[in-house]
Design an enzyme around this catalytic site. Structure first.
Site, PDB file in Angstrom:
ATOM      1  N   ASP A  13       0.794  -1.152  -0.017  1.00 27.14           N
ATOM      2  CA  ASP A  13       0.050  -0.194   0.196  1.00 27.14           C
ATOM      3  C   ASP A  13       0.762   1.179   0.036  1.00 27.14           C
ATOM      4  O   ASP A  13       0.533   2.191   0.571  1.00 27.14           O
ATOM      5  CB  ASP A  13      -0.913   0.080   1.140  1.00 27.14           C
ATOM      6  CG  ASP A  13      -0.225   0.081   2.534  1.00 27.14           C
ATOM      7  OD1 ASP A  13       1.026  -0.076   2.650  1.00 27.14           O
ATOM      8  OD2 ASP A  13      -1.007   0.562   3.593  1.00 27.14           O
ATOM      9  N   GLU A  14       2.229   1.347  -0.398  1.00 29.56           N
ATOM     10  CA  GLU A  14       2.994   2.214  -0.387  1.00 29.56           C
ATOM     11  C   GLU A  14       3.907   2.492  -1.868  1.00 29.56           C
ATOM     12  O   GLU A  14       4.132   1.366  -2.478  1.00 29.56           O
ATOM     13  CB  GLU A  14       3.765   2.197   0.715  1.00 29.56           C
ATOM     14  CG  GLU A  14       4.850   3.331   0.968  1.00 29.56           C
ATOM     15  CD  GLU A  14       5.789   3.267   2.149  1.00 29.56           C
ATOM     16  OE1 GLU A  14       6.682   2.563   2.185  1.00 29.56           O
ATOM     17  OE2 GLU A  14       5.326   4.113   3.189  1.00 29.56           O
TER      18      GLU A  14
END
Length: 318
Positions: A13-14
């Protein structure tokens, strides 16, 4: 996100985004124009607000939004008075405009909201990303770094959250990142080596040169599961059941990869790790991957594994 600039996937998620070329182009396109504060409608500018300096009463969300707007106006005024059109500060602001558009596109197409940090390098961007969550973005100019670092624990910095950060804090008897600025380059290099010492000397001043690397495709695709304690598998039927579950998941991932990246896997690898009686063992076996079909994958995997069943290849127990 990759429609907007070069991206480096950092985790599930980055992502890091290199906005250098895109920001320079945006600055060129906006030559002679002033940035309107409404174009930065979810942006905080770190170091350019009075948050926490005075006690205020009222709705916290309203006060936070007033703080955000005041910071944006102060930043734009600072740009107008102190920075020419080609300055790094103007490029950061152009980057913030692009990230506003990027985050809006992500939400419009996926329904997901995200936060972002805009700064001069990966370390500062990651740090600033977490300052004003959720669904907001933070611009961190270099002039705000000393104030931020003066109260920032060393372990909060990327690559200093583990043993290296602990070693730096203990060896130098310091707690905050800003305290590193008191140490000369020669002392840091003597204590931590030429490369790491030089990196620490730059980093405590907000300087880092690690590039954003375009994401490479993974060389393998897999899935796994641990069976611990009472969950340990004890029959061939249990082993077959879970091989099929994993093979089904693997088929989905392989099919998606084939559609997205126009490539096909050639080899099936099955790995098992066993732990018990104070020791662990690991083995792996491979065969050709003939088709993306879960039952076929599961059957081939069981064929590779069944020779390791100490109960015997024709026994129901495992």
């Amino acid at each position: 996100m990759s429609r907007f600039a070069v991206i480096e996937r950092a985790s599930i998620d980055e992502v890091y985004v290199d906005l250098t070329a895109a920001a320079r182009e945006r600055v060129r396109q906006m030559e002679g124009q002033q940035v309107d504060a409404e174009m930065l409608k979810t942006t905080f500018v770190d170091g350019f607000s009075q948050h926490g300096d005075t006690l205020q009463s009222g709705d916290p969300a309203t006060l936070r939004e007033e703080e955000r707007r005041a910071g944006v106006w102060a930043w734009l005024e600072y740009l107008h008075r102190n920075c020419d059109q080609q300055s790094p500060e103007h490029q950061l602001t152009a980057g913030a405009l692009i990230v506003e558009e990027m985050r809006a596109a992500v939400e419009a197409e996926t329904g997901y909201r995200c936060s972002a940090g805009i700064s001069h390098n990966k370390v500062l961007a990651k740090l600033s990303c977490g300052l004003n969550k959720p669904n907001r973005q933070t611009l961190l100019p270099l002039c705000s770094v000393p104030r931020l670092f003066d109260t920032l624990p060393i372990g909060k910095i990327r690559n200093l959250g583990g043993k290296l950060g602990e070693s730096v804090a203990q060896h130098l008897n310091i707690e905050y990142m800003g305290q590193l600025r008191a140490f000369p380059l020669s002392q840091l290099q003597a204590a931590f080596g030429e490369k790491t010492g030089g990196w620490l000397f730059d980093l405590c001043r907000g300087v880092d040169f690690e590039p954003v690397r375009d994401r490479h495709l993974p060389k393998s695709i897999g899935c796994s599961k641990n069976f611990l304690g009472t969950e340990a598998l004890s029959s061939c039927e249990q082993v077959k059941h879970w091989l099929l579950q994993l093979a089904t998941e693997l088929e989905e991932r392989l099919t998606k990869d084939r559609e997205q990246n126009q490539r096909v896997g050639k080899q099936l690898s099955v790995s098992v790790r066993l732990e018990g009686a104070g020791k662990s063992s690991h083995f792996s076996r491979c065969c050709a991957l003939s088709q993306y079909q879960a039952q076929s994958i599961a059957n081939n995997a069981f064929t590779l594994l069944r020779g390791f069943n100490t109960a015997g290849s024709h026994q129901t127990a495992w």
